[in-house]
Design a protein around this motif. Structure first.
Motif, PDB file in Angstrom:
ATOM      1  N   PRO A  16       0.801  -1.230   0.000  1.00  0.00           N
ATOM      2  CA  PRO A  16       0.000   0.000   0.000  1.00  0.00           C
ATOM      3  C   PRO A  16       0.835   1.282   0.000  1.00  0.00           C
ATOM      4  CG  PRO A  16      -0.870  -1.569   1.591  1.00  0.00           C
ATOM      5  CD  PRO A  16       0.431  -2.132   1.091  1.00  0.00           C
ATOM      6  N   GLY A  17       1.954   1.302   0.718  1.00  0.00           N
ATOM      7  CA  GLY A  17       2.798   2.502   0.751  1.00  0.00           C
ATOM      8  C   GLY A  17       3.331   2.858  -0.622  1.00  0.00           C
ATOM      9  N   PHE A  18       3.772   1.846  -1.368  1.00  0.00           N
ATOM     10  CA  PHE A  18       4.268   2.102  -2.720  1.00  0.00           C
ATOM     11  C   PHE A  18       3.137   2.545  -3.639  1.00  0.00           C
ATOM     12  CE2 PHE A  18       5.016   0.952  -7.106  1.00  0.00           C
ATOM     13  CZ  PHE A  18       6.203   1.611  -7.356  1.00  0.00           C
ATOM     14  N   ILE A  19       2.002   1.873  -3.556  1.00  0.00           N
ATOM     15  CA  ILE A  19       0.871   2.207  -4.422  1.00  0.00           C
ATOM     16  C   ILE A  19       0.450   3.661  -4.196  1.00  0.00           C
ATOM     17  CG2 ILE A  19      -1.565   1.703  -4.903  1.00  0.00           C
ATOM     18  CD1 ILE A  19      -0.839  -1.299  -4.323  1.00  0.00           C
ATOM     19  N   ALA A  20       0.349   4.081  -2.940  1.00  0.00           N
ATOM     20  CA  ALA A  20      -0.014   5.473  -2.645  1.00  0.00           C
ATOM     21  C   ALA A  20       1.067   6.429  -3.134  1.00  0.00           C
ATOM     22  CB  ALA A  20      -0.239   5.645  -1.147  1.00  0.00           C
ATOM     23  N   GLY A  21       2.334   6.061  -2.942  1.00  0.00           N
ATOM     24  CA  GLY A  21       3.438   6.927  -3.361  1.00  0.00           C
ATOM     25  C   GLY A  21       3.517   7.099  -4.862  1.00  0.00           C
ATOM     26  N   ILE A  22       3.380   6.006  -5.614  1.00  0.00           N
ATOM     27  CA  ILE A  22       3.480   6.101  -7.075  1.00  0.00           C
ATOM     28  C   ILE A  22       2.263   6.835  -7.630  1.00  0.00           C
ATOM     29  CG2 ILE A  22       2.445   3.887  -7.793  1.00  0.00           C
ATOM     30  CD1 ILE A  22       5.726   5.252  -9.182  1.00  0.00           C
ATOM     31  N   LYS A  23       1.127   6.686  -6.984  1.00  0.00           N
ATOM     32  CA  LYS A  23      -0.080   7.414  -7.397  1.00  0.00           C
ATOM     33  C   LYS A  23       0.128   8.922  -7.213  1.00  0.00           C
ATOM     34  CE  LYS A  23      -5.071   7.332  -6.857  1.00  0.00           C
ATOM     35  NZ  LYS A  23      -6.202   6.597  -6.314  1.00  0.00           N
ATOM     36  N   ALA A  24       0.699   9.331  -6.071  1.00  0.00           N
ATOM     37  CA  ALA A  24       0.985  10.747  -5.821  1.00  0.00           C
ATOM     38  C   ALA A  24       2.023  11.278  -6.803  1.00  0.00           C
ATOM     39  CB  ALA A  24       1.467  10.944  -4.383  1.00  0.00           C
ATOM     40  N   LEU A  25       3.059  10.485  -7.071  1.00  0.00           N
ATOM     41  CA  LEU A  25       4.090  10.899  -8.014  1.00  0.00           C
ATOM     42  C   LEU A  25       3.506  11.091  -9.408  1.00  0.00           C
ATOM     43  CD1 LEU A  25       7.122  11.382  -8.621  1.00  0.00           C
ATOM     44  CD2 LEU A  25       7.274   8.935  -9.114  1.00  0.00           C
ATOM     45  N   LYS A  26       2.713  10.141  -9.867  1.00  0.00           N
ATOM     46  CA  LYS A  26       2.105  10.237 -11.199  1.00  0.00           C
ATOM     47  C   LYS A  26       1.113  11.389 -11.266  1.00  0.00           C
ATOM     48  CE  LYS A  26       4.168   6.788 -13.265  1.00  0.00           C
ATOM     49  NZ  LYS A  26       4.972   6.944 -14.470  1.00  0.00           N
ATOM     50  N   ALA A  27       0.398  11.667 -10.164  1.00  0.00           N
ATOM     51  CA  ALA A  27      -0.522  12.812 -10.134  1.00  0.00           C
ATOM     52  C   ALA A  27       0.258  14.107 -10.331  1.00  0.00           C
ATOM     53  CB  ALA A  27      -1.300  12.841  -8.822  1.00  0.00           C
ATOM     54  N   LYS A  28       1.439  14.198  -9.713  1.00  0.00           N
ATOM     55  CA  LYS A  28       2.300  15.376  -9.890  1.00  0.00           C
ATOM     56  C   LYS A  28       2.706  15.517 -11.361  1.00  0.00           C
ATOM     57  CE  LYS A  28       6.804  17.257  -8.591  1.00  0.00           C
ATOM     58  NZ  LYS A  28       7.052  17.708  -9.942  1.00  0.00           N
ATOM     59  N   GLU A  29       2.855  14.383 -12.060  1.00  0.00           N
ATOM     60  CA  GLU A  29       3.224  14.371 -13.475  1.00  0.00           C
ATOM     61  C   GLU A  29       2.011  14.559 -14.394  1.00  0.00           C
ATOM     62  OE1 GLU A  29       5.209  10.613 -13.930  1.00  0.00           O
ATOM     63  OE2 GLU A  29       6.931  11.238 -12.718  1.00  0.00           O
ATOM     64  N   GLY A  30       0.810  14.734 -13.801  1.00  0.00           N
ATOM     65  CA  GLY A  30      -0.390  14.971 -14.596  1.00  0.00           C
ATOM     66  C   GLY A  30      -1.166  13.719 -14.964  1.00  0.00           C
ATOM     67  N   ILE A  31      -0.838  12.590 -14.345  1.00  0.00           N
ATOM     68  CA  ILE A  31      -1.540  11.333 -14.618  1.00  0.00           C
ATOM     69  C   ILE A  31      -2.434  11.030 -13.417  1.00  0.00           C
ATOM     70  CG2 ILE A  31      -1.293   8.873 -15.121  1.00  0.00           C
ATOM     71  CD1 ILE A  31       1.563   9.577 -16.176  1.00  0.00           C
ATOM     72  N   ALA A  32      -3.728  11.210 -13.601  1.00  0.00           N
ATOM     73  CA  ALA A  32      -4.680  11.034 -12.502  1.00  0.00           C
ATOM     74  C   ALA A  32      -4.970   9.556 -12.252  1.00  0.00           C
ATOM     75  CB  ALA A  32      -5.975  11.777 -12.815  1.00  0.00           C
ATOM     76  N   ASP A  33      -5.168   9.211 -10.988  1.00  0.00           N
ATOM     77  CA  ASP A  33      -5.615   7.882 -10.556  1.00  0.00           C
ATOM     78  C   ASP A  33      -4.766   6.746 -11.123  1.00  0.00           C
ATOM     79  OD1 ASP A  33      -7.317   6.303  -9.002  1.00  0.00           O
ATOM     80  OD2 ASP A  33      -8.553   5.828 -10.745  1.00  0.00           O
ATOM     81  N   PHE A  34      -3.445   6.906 -11.097  1.00  0.00           N
ATOM     82  CA  PHE A  34      -2.543   5.872 -11.614  1.00  0.00           C
ATOM     83  C   PHE A  34      -2.591   4.646 -10.722  1.00  0.00           C
ATOM     84  CE2 PHE A  34       1.570   3.727 -11.964  1.00  0.00           C
ATOM     85  CZ  PHE A  34       1.703   3.615 -13.334  1.00  0.00           C
ATOM     86  N   ASP A  35      -2.778   3.500 -11.317  1.00  0.00           N
ATOM     87  CA  ASP A  35      -2.733   2.211 -10.625  1.00  0.00           C
ATOM     88  C   ASP A  35      -1.670   1.372 -11.340  1.00  0.00           C
ATOM     89  OD1 ASP A  35      -3.025  -0.425  -9.771  1.00  0.00           O
ATOM     90  OD2 ASP A  35      -5.203  -0.407  -9.872  1.00  0.00           O
ATOM     91  N   PRO A  36      -0.548   1.064 -10.679  1.00  0.00           N
ATOM     92  CA  PRO A  36       0.517   0.332 -11.374  1.00  0.00           C
ATOM     93  C   PRO A  36       0.059  -1.004 -11.937  1.00  0.00           C
ATOM     94  CG  PRO A  36       0.924   0.395  -9.003  1.00  0.00           C
ATOM     95  CD  PRO A  36      -0.230   1.304  -9.272  1.00  0.00           C
ATOM     96  N   ASN A  37      -0.819  -1.672 -11.235  1.00  0.00           N
ATOM     97  CA  ASN A  37      -1.286  -2.976 -11.709  1.00  0.00           C
ATOM     98  C   ASN A  37      -2.153  -2.875 -12.960  1.00  0.00           C
ATOM     99  OD1 ASN A  37      -0.088  -4.724  -9.660  1.00  0.00           O
ATOM    100  ND2 ASN A  37      -1.410  -3.584  -8.276  1.00  0.00           N
ATOM    101  N   ARG A  38      -2.711  -1.713 -13.201  1.00  0.00           N
ATOM    102  CA  ARG A  38      -3.559  -1.498 -14.364  1.00  0.00           C
ATOM    103  C   ARG A  38      -2.833  -0.698 -15.452  1.00  0.00           C
ATOM    104  NH1 ARG A  38      -7.692   2.234 -12.437  1.00  0.00           N
ATOM    105  NH2 ARG A  38      -6.167   3.797 -13.061  1.00  0.00           N
ATOM    106  N   ASP A  39      -2.016   0.273 -15.053  1.00  0.00           N
ATOM    107  CA  ASP A  39      -1.510   1.275 -15.990  1.00  0.00           C
ATOM    108  C   ASP A  39      -0.037   1.144 -16.370  1.00  0.00           C
ATOM    109  OD1 ASP A  39      -4.059   2.468 -15.894  1.00  0.00           O
ATOM    110  OD2 ASP A  39      -3.506   3.609 -14.110  1.00  0.00           O
ATOM    111  N   ALA A  40       0.748   0.454 -15.582  1.00  0.00           N
ATOM    112  CA  ALA A  40       2.186   0.342 -15.878  1.00  0.00           C
ATOM    113  C   ALA A  40       2.425  -0.667 -16.995  1.00  0.00           C
ATOM    114  CB  ALA A  40       2.953  -0.082 -14.624  1.00  0.00           C
ATOM    115  N   THR A  41       3.458  -0.402 -17.780  1.00  0.00           N
ATOM    116  CA  THR A  41       3.861  -1.368 -18.808  1.00  0.00           C
ATOM    117  C   THR A  41       4.555  -2.548 -18.131  1.00  0.00           C
ATOM    118  OG1 THR A  41       6.074  -0.448 -19.122  1.00  0.00           O
ATOM    119  CG2 THR A  41       4.276   0.516 -20.453  1.00  0.00           C
ATOM    120  N   ARG A  42       4.730  -3.616 -18.874  1.00  0.00           N
ATOM    121  CA  ARG A  42       5.447  -4.779 -18.315  1.00  0.00           C
ATOM    122  C   ARG A  42       6.860  -4.383 -17.896  1.00  0.00           C
ATOM    123  NH1 ARG A  42       6.174  -9.830 -17.100  1.00  0.00           N
ATOM    124  NH2 ARG A  42       7.983 -10.994 -17.805  1.00  0.00           N
TER     125      ARG A  42
END
Length: 187
Positions: A16-42
């Motif tokens: 959960p800590g990583f998921i929340a952190g990467i979501k906040a980081l991606k939001a700063k980059e303009g990517i809303a509601d980023f979910d690594p399991n759904r949105d990250a490439t392999r």
């Protein structure tokens, strides 16, 4: 358990800590509601499964919530600005009284600033290089230093002799160690 879905064996992020952190980081980059399991490439997942443990973090608040300091970015200056804003330090140096932030193990943040990340190289490319099992190509799950397997871990991209690669790494690591010692002495 954290890296692969046990039913499908697909890569996954569970912390959960990583998921929340990467979501906040991606939001700063303009990517809303980023979910690594759904949105990250392999290829991104081949680093994110490592990053969910190998990151800088602290325990926030009374509930000690594992939190990454990424709201401003992954660079050390950005994380320091975050910590300054939330007024977090890990401890005070008993000799100097200096407030200290102790980076837990910011491998993901350091990697993200380097040439390997810019070149699209994932953690697993070096620390779990591909191996052949008959006609199948699989990641070597004996996770270890690339320096213990220079042929498969380094020389697929770096076409210099093994001795030259090892000497260059030794020089870089010695320079960093010397800087660390100088900083400690200065404090």
């Amino acid at each position: 358990v954290d890296c692969h879905d046990p039913k499908t064996m697909t890569l996954r992020v569970t912390r959960p800590g990583f998921i929340a952190g990467i979501k906040a980081l991606k939001a700063k980059e303009g990517i809303a509601d980023f979910d690594p399991n759904r949105d990250a490439t392999r290829q991104e997942m081949r680093s994110m499964v490592c990053a969910q443990c190998h990151v800088e973090y602290y325990f926030k608040g009374d509930k000690k919530l594992v939190t990454t300091p990424w709201d401003k970015g992954l660079k050390v200056e950005q994380m320091e600005a975050y910590y300054d804003e939330v007024k977090h330090t890990d401890f005070k140096n008993t000799e100097s009284g200096a407030s200290i932030l102790k980076a837990q193990h910011p491998e993901f943040e350091l990697w993200s600033q380097g040439v390997h990340a810019r070149s699209g190289v994932a953690c697993a490319d070096c620390h779990m290089p591909y191996a052949r099992d008959g006609a199948t190509k699989v990641s070597d799950h004996w996770v270890r230093s690339p320096l213990l397997n220079v042929n498969r871990a380094c020389q697929t991209c770096h076409h210099q002799p093994e001795a030259e690669i090892l000497a260059r790494v030794d020089q870089i690591q010695q320079r960093n160690f010397d800087l660390l010692q100088n900083s400690g002495t200065a404090l």
